[in-house]
Design a protein around this motif. Structure first.
Motif, mmCIF file in Angstrom:
data_model
loop_
_atom_site.group_PDB
_atom_site.id
_atom_site.type_symbol
_atom_site.label_atom_id
_atom_site.label_comp_id
_atom_site.label_asym_id
_atom_site.label_seq_id
_atom_site.Cartn_x
_atom_site.Cartn_y
_atom_site.Cartn_z
ATOM 1 N N VAL A 201 0.853 -1.189 0.000
ATOM 2 C CA VAL A 201 0.000 0.000 0.000
ATOM 3 C C VAL A 201 0.888 1.237 0.000
ATOM 4 N N SER A 226 -3.154 0.293 -3.939
ATOM 5 C CA SER A 226 -2.668 -0.895 -3.240
ATOM 6 C C SER A 226 -2.529 -2.038 -4.229
ATOM 7 N N ASP A 313 -5.783 2.326 6.261
ATOM 8 C CA ASP A 313 -5.086 1.168 5.703
ATOM 9 C C ASP A 313 -4.639 0.206 6.804
#
Length: 507
Positions: A201, A226, A313
């Motif tokens: 990511v 990502s 994330d």
């Protein structure tokens, strides 16, 4: 049609009515302190309106009256919409005087600290040449050892899925080198820890959305934020990983490419779409300025946002770890964070790590962050599961230059004192090597730390003075950026209707 910078202040001299229910969160091209002083905490900024808002104005003054008398700035609201505000130039000059006075005080403070350090050094006994030689030799040897250290260190074993978070903010000055190291080291690291699934990511990468009243970030829509690979050790997975990292460098640090590079990136982009790409989330992290391009050299294009967000994330990886542990007790997820600055949502990240059993490995790399991120990284490691750790990585280029600088000092000593190569140190010299020679050394180290802080403050003041001069000269933003921010949106049309109603029924 909207004219460029054509708003007028209320004729009765009253404060401008709030025409928006939203709150400005940042100024385009403005430093945080300038934004707070001139926009956020001030009641004097006037929002730009089309010249047709009050038709009678045209009979008395030019439609560009505000553009001539006031200083235009562009601010961004919580929804990502940008609007133009007019700032009184007297306020800008007053704040510039404050910054100049602060810069002068910081420089005086740094000079006083430097004078005191010279006084302490003059009273200290001179270092014996043999001790200086041994210290330089140790530093050269240590630098050579650090130069070959890998970027990925100490991944836990028995991991089925590895998450790698790579910071791509404007502070990440070694992005190209780090991507090259990841291409070399990730396959071997995955084999060592037993993981076959990989999620990479890019945190801090702007979204490719373009809203009305906001400029495009310049990120291609076909590039995934990502990369998810179910079999990262296969040949297809390695090619997809290499293509994604190469294209990431080209987007964040663009350069003028050759024809062969364009064809190569196009082919790798096709491989990425077929094998590993997964579209990123649609939530916007704020619009950024268009990337600047310089011929023959790479330029960071992450816009004016210098801090990245990690909590969203990181929450995905924590959820994946909980799901994997719920299915089988032997499998688990680990995360590797490669960053050079602290995230803006550090408290949310720490709360997620406290509730998770996932191990977090942090590689703190050398970057351009003005604030020390190490305390934040240490709090992450303390909050994460047992086995998490933090280490620093400066890169081979840094250590090679450091070793060369120390070697030049060593050669200079040998040139003026050739006997140091063959002469052995005496017993008195060996005894002095471990002694504290003066209590003033502590004071000198504290003064050196204060001087580093003064240097950071001095750089900040100089940056603010440059920004304020551009605001006064009306050269902070391009004409196209101001025109884009002046375009009407549905929110501005509704607000203008409400303001006109207030003028009719209440004035």
């Amino acid at each position: 049609q909207l004219n460029l910078l054509t708003a007028m202040a209320p004729a009765d001299g009253k404060n401008q009515r709030s025409r928006t229910r939203q709150r400005a969160v940042r100024g385009v091209g403005l430093t945080p302190r300038i934004f707070d002083a001139l926009v956020k905490t001030s009641v004097k900024p006037i929002e730009a309106l089309p010249s047709a808002y009050v038709p009678a104005i045209k009979q008395h003054v030019t439609p560009r009256f505000m553009a001539i008398v006031y200083c235009p700035v562009v601010v961004e609201f919580e929804s990502g919409v940008r609007r133009v505000l007019y700032i009184d130039p007297l306020d800008v000059r007053d704040f510039r005087c404050e910054v100049r006075e602060e810069l002068k005080q910081v420089q005086d403070k740094r000079q006083r600290c430097l004078k005191r350090i010279h006084q302490i050094r003059d009273h200290l006994p001179r270092v014996h040449p043999h001790l200086a030689q041994e210290r330089l030799q140790r530093e050269v040897q240590s630098a050579k050892e650090h130069a070959v250290e890998p970027l990925i260190q100490g991944l836990p074993s028995g991991v089925s899925h590895l998450w790698v978070f790579l910071e791509v903010s404007s502070h990440m000055v070694q992005l190209e080198l780090i991507c090259q190291q990841l291409t070399k080291e990730l396959p071997g690291a995955l084999e060592g820890c037993g993981a076959c699934m990989l999620t990479l990511v890019a945190v801090g990468l702007p979204e490719p959305e373009k809203k009305k009243g906001a400029l495009n970030s310049g990120r291609p829509k076909d590039f995934p934020q990502s990369l998810e690979l179910r079999d990262a050790l296969s040949e297809d997975g390695r090619e997809a990983l290499e293509a994604w990292l190469e294209r990431l460098v080209g987007i964040v640090m663009p350069e003028t490419p050759t024809t062969e590079e364009v064809q190569s990136r196009g082919a790798r982009g096709a491989i990425l779409e077929l094998k590993g790409g997964r579209s990123s989330r649609s939530s916007s992290r704020g619009s950024k300025n268009a990337p600047s391009r310089a011929k023959g050299r790479k330029v960071h294009a992450s816009g004016s946002s210098k801090r990245f967000e990690l909590a969203e994330d990181l929450g995905r990886s924590v959820t994946a770890d909980a799901l994997v542990r719920g299915r089988t007790a032997s499998d688990r997820v680990a995360a590797l964070l490669i960053a050079c600055s602290a995230p803006s949502d550090a408290e949310e990240c720490e709360a997620l790590l406290r509730r998770s059993r996932m191990e977090l490995i942090i590689a703190g790399v050398l970057g351009g962050s003005p604030e020390d991120p190490e305390p934040t990284y240490e709090s992450f490691v303390n909050a994460a599961a047992q086995g998490s750790k933090l280490y620093l990585w400066f890169g081979p280029d840094y250590w090679q230059k450091f070793a060369e600088a120390r070697q030049r000092q060593l050669d200079f000593m040998h040139a003026f004192n050739p006997s140091l190569k063959h002469e052995r140190p005496s017993g008195d010299t060996t005894k002095l090597s471990g002694e504290v020679i003066s209590s003033e050394m502590l004071e000198m180290r504290l003064l050196e730390r204060v001087m580093r802080e003064c240097y950071v403050d001095e750089q900040r003041c100089e940056e603010e003075l440059t920004c304020l001069n551009k605001v006064l000269a009306k050269s902070l933003l391009d004409e196209d950026e101001i025109k884009e921010a002046l375009k009407p949106t549905k929110d501005t049309e509704d607000d203008n209707f409400l303001d006109m109603a207030n003028l009719i029924f209440h004035d």
